[in-house]
Design an enzyme around this catalytic site. Structure first.
Site, PDB file in Angstrom:
ATOM      1  N   HIS A 394       1.071  -1.322   0.073  1.00  0.00           N
ATOM      2  CA  HIS A 394      -0.013   0.394  -0.172  1.00  0.00           C
ATOM      3  C   HIS A 394       1.078   1.292  -0.119  1.00  0.00           C
ATOM      4  O   HIS A 394       0.652   2.098  -0.941  1.00  0.00           O
ATOM      5  CB  HIS A 394      -1.174   0.137   1.075  1.00  0.00           C
ATOM      6  CG  HIS A 394      -1.481   1.030   1.504  1.00  0.00           C
ATOM      7  ND1 HIS A 394      -3.190   1.319   1.285  1.00  0.00           N
ATOM      8  CD2 HIS A 394      -1.371   2.339   2.028  1.00  0.00           C
ATOM      9  CE1 HIS A 394      -3.800   2.294   1.315  1.00  0.00           C
ATOM     10  NE2 HIS A 394      -2.395   3.541   1.854  1.00  0.00           N
ATOM     11  N   GLU A 395       1.839   1.119   1.276  1.00  0.00           N
ATOM     12  CA  GLU A 395       2.351   2.671   1.026  1.00  0.00           C
ATOM     13  C   GLU A 395       3.683   2.453  -0.140  1.00  0.00           C
ATOM     14  O   GLU A 395       4.215   3.927  -0.418  1.00  0.00           O
ATOM     15  CB  GLU A 395       3.457   2.550   2.349  1.00  0.00           C
ATOM     16  CG  GLU A 395       2.442   2.374   3.480  1.00  0.00           C
ATOM     17  CD  GLU A 395       1.833   3.851   3.448  1.00  0.00           C
ATOM     18  OE1 GLU A 395       1.621   4.929   2.847  1.00  0.00           O
ATOM     19  OE2 GLU A 395       0.436   3.102   4.088  1.00  0.00           O
ATOM     20  N   HIS A 398       2.109   4.708  -2.898  1.00  0.00           N
ATOM     21  CA  HIS A 398       2.157   5.998  -2.762  1.00  0.00           C
ATOM     22  C   HIS A 398       3.359   6.219  -2.659  1.00  0.00           C
ATOM     23  O   HIS A 398       3.457   7.098  -4.163  1.00  0.00           O
ATOM     24  CB  HIS A 398       2.337   6.461  -1.428  1.00  0.00           C
ATOM     25  CG  HIS A 398       0.588   6.624  -0.709  1.00  0.00           C
ATOM     26  ND1 HIS A 398      -0.536   6.641  -1.090  1.00  0.00           N
ATOM     27  CD2 HIS A 398      -0.201   5.934   0.189  1.00  0.00           C
ATOM     28  CE1 HIS A 398      -1.475   6.604  -0.942  1.00  0.00           C
ATOM     29  NE2 HIS A 398      -1.367   6.113   0.127  1.00  0.00           N
ATOM     30  N   HIS A 401       4.086   6.875  -6.929  1.00  0.00           N
ATOM     31  CA  HIS A 401       2.965   7.732  -7.305  1.00  0.00           C
ATOM     32  C   HIS A 401       3.977   8.758  -7.491  1.00  0.00           C
ATOM     33  O   HIS A 401       4.410   9.514  -8.199  1.00  0.00           O
ATOM     34  CB  HIS A 401       1.668   7.682  -6.709  1.00  0.00           C
ATOM     35  CG  HIS A 401       0.601   8.927  -7.178  1.00  0.00           C
ATOM     36  ND1 HIS A 401      -0.061   9.042  -6.674  1.00  0.00           N
ATOM     37  CD2 HIS A 401       0.960   9.346  -8.549  1.00  0.00           C
ATOM     38  CE1 HIS A 401      -0.830   9.871  -7.567  1.00  0.00           C
ATOM     39  NE2 HIS A 401       0.061   9.661  -8.635  1.00  0.00           N
TER      40      HIS A 401
END
Length: 605
Positions: A394-395, A398, A401
């Site tokens: 999940h991290e 980020h 991105h």
């Protein structure tokens, strides 16, 4: 157990360097940090001298923007460094001082630039358009300038805006009162946990007890929590009503049709996005009804109550991952994104972008953080379980991105809005879910992974849209002159809750007061973005997993876009038109497919 046998968290100094992030690429030491801090502080003092120059021509406007952004950029770097240092050990006095200094620095910076946007909007609109057409110096800032000036019709005179700014503390009193009451002043009773031990109920303890495998523990925690809120139900209705009135007042004086339009317009999001979400979710509520009915059946409960919706259905499988094995699994799960993406993930692993394990004083939870000139660092508090593996990918979503954005956009577009922020992280979670289902044949593992996905969808798409509907009702009632009393709020919320969860769940009387404890209702049309982001991620992950190279490239281009275009246009280029319901329909189709799989597996366990 003797005191010296109790396992203690390591101090920061005791953690192996390989498991900590390396911040020396930002500043080699505190001397370098302090030198830059002083230079920035001096530069901030000169920003006010730029005032009054924006109407002098396109070259001067470009020069002012460049000067202003150069200082902001340097300030962000020291802020990020201080924040990361603080979070690695919040108990360290030097880190606390570092963080406090940089927060004050950022306040001084904002104060010195308060004149910029009003002055930019004061430039004649026709003249500014001509400058943007003719000036090569302004072209790199065209979208940035257009984003600021697009609010021109909703900006008041400088004197009026200043007056509203001065009244902001008073207008925010209701929200502040709720926060103080909710976070500090409410006193919860003593309750009994799973082990029969008496504990002081709190928000954190409630989150644990509501997941208990013992029905009586869940019921007791639920009823005691809401009995506490009910004692103050009229006060809480007053704080929420006051906050809604503030939103409606602000929208009205700034010439918006509604508070919803005002809130969405700040990110250039059409109201149609909100409406499409609510319409689609309501059309697919039978899927939620089916899922909660299945929960009742598997748990073998004669009645399913609201306090039964969070306990594990099948139990957690005995899957264990060290950080090293988790890194290998993450690379395999994300391989579908292609070699370029994987190479940057590997860089994150090899370059110590990740602070891995828990230590005394370390901030809890997990996040990805950084700025244009730093690595997108990640904070974790690792546990050797499947949930930590999900947190890692999940991290990483980020961070990738941010990496792609900062390496493909100039500084002025080197960040992205909250509307698109959660899409990259939840896309990665979807890719991991698909990978685990394909990799593990153990039916208990598959059932757990599917249930993890279904609960995430339930809690994000369905629940957050329920919140969004209630939020809209609040603002519409107030705008129509209807009083927002505690009875009116609880009656409307209970009716909406029954509509969402259907006949398989008993909407206990206490759930009518759930509105009273949700801080997001004070955030001004924020929650819908959780639902739209989660649904968009489902659609994007399905396209990537299909093996269609064009869809994968469109996704990678979304990661590279930053804020170079409005969020809604960025997502359209990625293949998701969020003003329509197609992406939502696709997400619900995926939910139904995985619900079918889970139902079949549960029958075999």
């Amino acid at each position: 157990m003797l005191a010296d046998e109790i396992k203690q968290l390591p101090t920061r100094a005791e953690v192996a360097p390989a498991l900590t992030w390396d911040l020396t690429p930002i500043f080699s030491d505190l001397t370098a940090f302090n030198d830059e801090f002083k230079a920035i502080d001096d530069a901030i003092k000169g920003l006010a001298d730029l005032q009054g120059q924006l109407e002098q021509g396109p070259k001067q406007l470009a020069a002012v923007i460049e000067t202003m952004m150069a200082v902001i950029r340097r300030a962000e770097k020291v802020y990020v460094y201080a924040s990361l240092k603080h979070d690695q050990d919040t108990g360290d006095a030097d880190n606390q001082a570092l963080s406090g200094r940089t927060q004050s620095l950022m306040t001084r910076l904002q104060s010195q630039l308060a004149w910029f946007e009003p002055e930019l909007m004061a430039v004649d609109e026709t003249t500014l358009k001509q400058w943007l057409t003719d000036s090569s110096e302004l072209k790199p800032y065209a979208h940035y300038i257009e984003s600021v000036t697009s609010q021109r019709a909703h900006v008041l005179t400088p004197a009026a805006e200043q007056l509203l700014a001065q009244a902001s503390d008073a207008l925010g009193a209701s929200s502040n009162t709720f926060s103080m009451l909710n976070d500090a002043d409410l006193e919860f009773p003593i309750v009994t946990d799973d082990d029969g031990q008496t504990v002081q109920l709190s928000q954190g303890v409630y989150d644990q007890l509501i997941q208990s495998t013992q029905p009586e523990v869940r019921k007791m925690a639920f009823k005691q929590l809401y009995s506490t809120y009910h004692q103050f139900i009229h006060t809480l209705a007053s704080t929420l009503a006051g906050n809604v009135k503030t939103h409606n007042f602000d929208a009205s004086v700034h010439h918006y049709d509604s508070a919803r339009q005002a809130a969405l317009n700040r990110n250039h999001i059409p109201v149609a996005v909100y409406d499409a979400l609510v319409t689609s979710v309501n059309a697919h509520l039978p899927l939620l009804h089916r899922y909660v009915a299945l929960r009742k059946k598997i748990l073998q409960l004669p009645e399913l109550h609201m306090y039964d919706l969070y306990t594990p259905i099948t139990g957690e499988p005995q899957l264990s991952y060290t950080f090293e094995t988790a890194k290998a699994e993450a690379l395999k799960a994300l391989a579908v994104l292609g070699p370029d993406y994987l190479s940057h993930v590997q860089t994150a692993f090899d370059s110590r972008w990740i602070d891995v394990v828990e230590n005394k004083g370390k901030r809890s939870g997990a996040y990805s953080g950084g700025m244009y000139d730093t690595a997108p660092y990640m904070l974790l508090n690792w546990q050797d379980n499947l949930e930590s593996l999900f947190t890692l990918v999940h991290e990483m979503g980020h961070s990738m991105h941010s990496y792609y954005t900062t390496h493909n956009q100039p500084y002025q577009y080197g960040d992205y809005s909250i509307f698109v922020a959660e899409i990259a992280s939840t896309t990665n979670e979807n890719l991991l879910t698909d990978y685990l289902l394909k990799t593990y044949s153990d039916k208990r593992v598959q059932a757990f992974v599917l249930n993890h996905y279904l609960d995430g969808f339930k809690g994000t798409v369905f629940r957050q849209t329920q919140f969004a509907e209630f939020e809209q009702w609040l603002h519409e009632q107030d705008a129509a002159g209807e009083p927002l009393t505690a009875d009116a709020l609880s009656s409307a919320y209970l009716k909406l809750n029954q509509h969402y969860y259907g006949d398989a769940v008993i909407s206990d009387p206490e759930i009518a007061d759930e509105w009273s404890r949700i801080p997001h209702f004070y955030y001004n049309y924020y929650v819908y973005q959780y639902a739209t982001g989660f649904a968009a991620a489902n659609t994007l992950a399905s396209g990537i997993n299909s093996g269609d190279d064009a869809k994968r490239e469109a996704y990678l281009n979304y990661l590279k876009s930053g804020s170079s275009a409005d969020p809604i246009d960025v997502m359209k280029r990625a293949g998701v038109d969020m003003t329509q319901t197609d992406y939502l329909d696709s997400a619900f189709a995926e939910f139904e497919r995985r619900l079918d799989q889970f139902e079949a597996l549960a029958a075999e366990l």
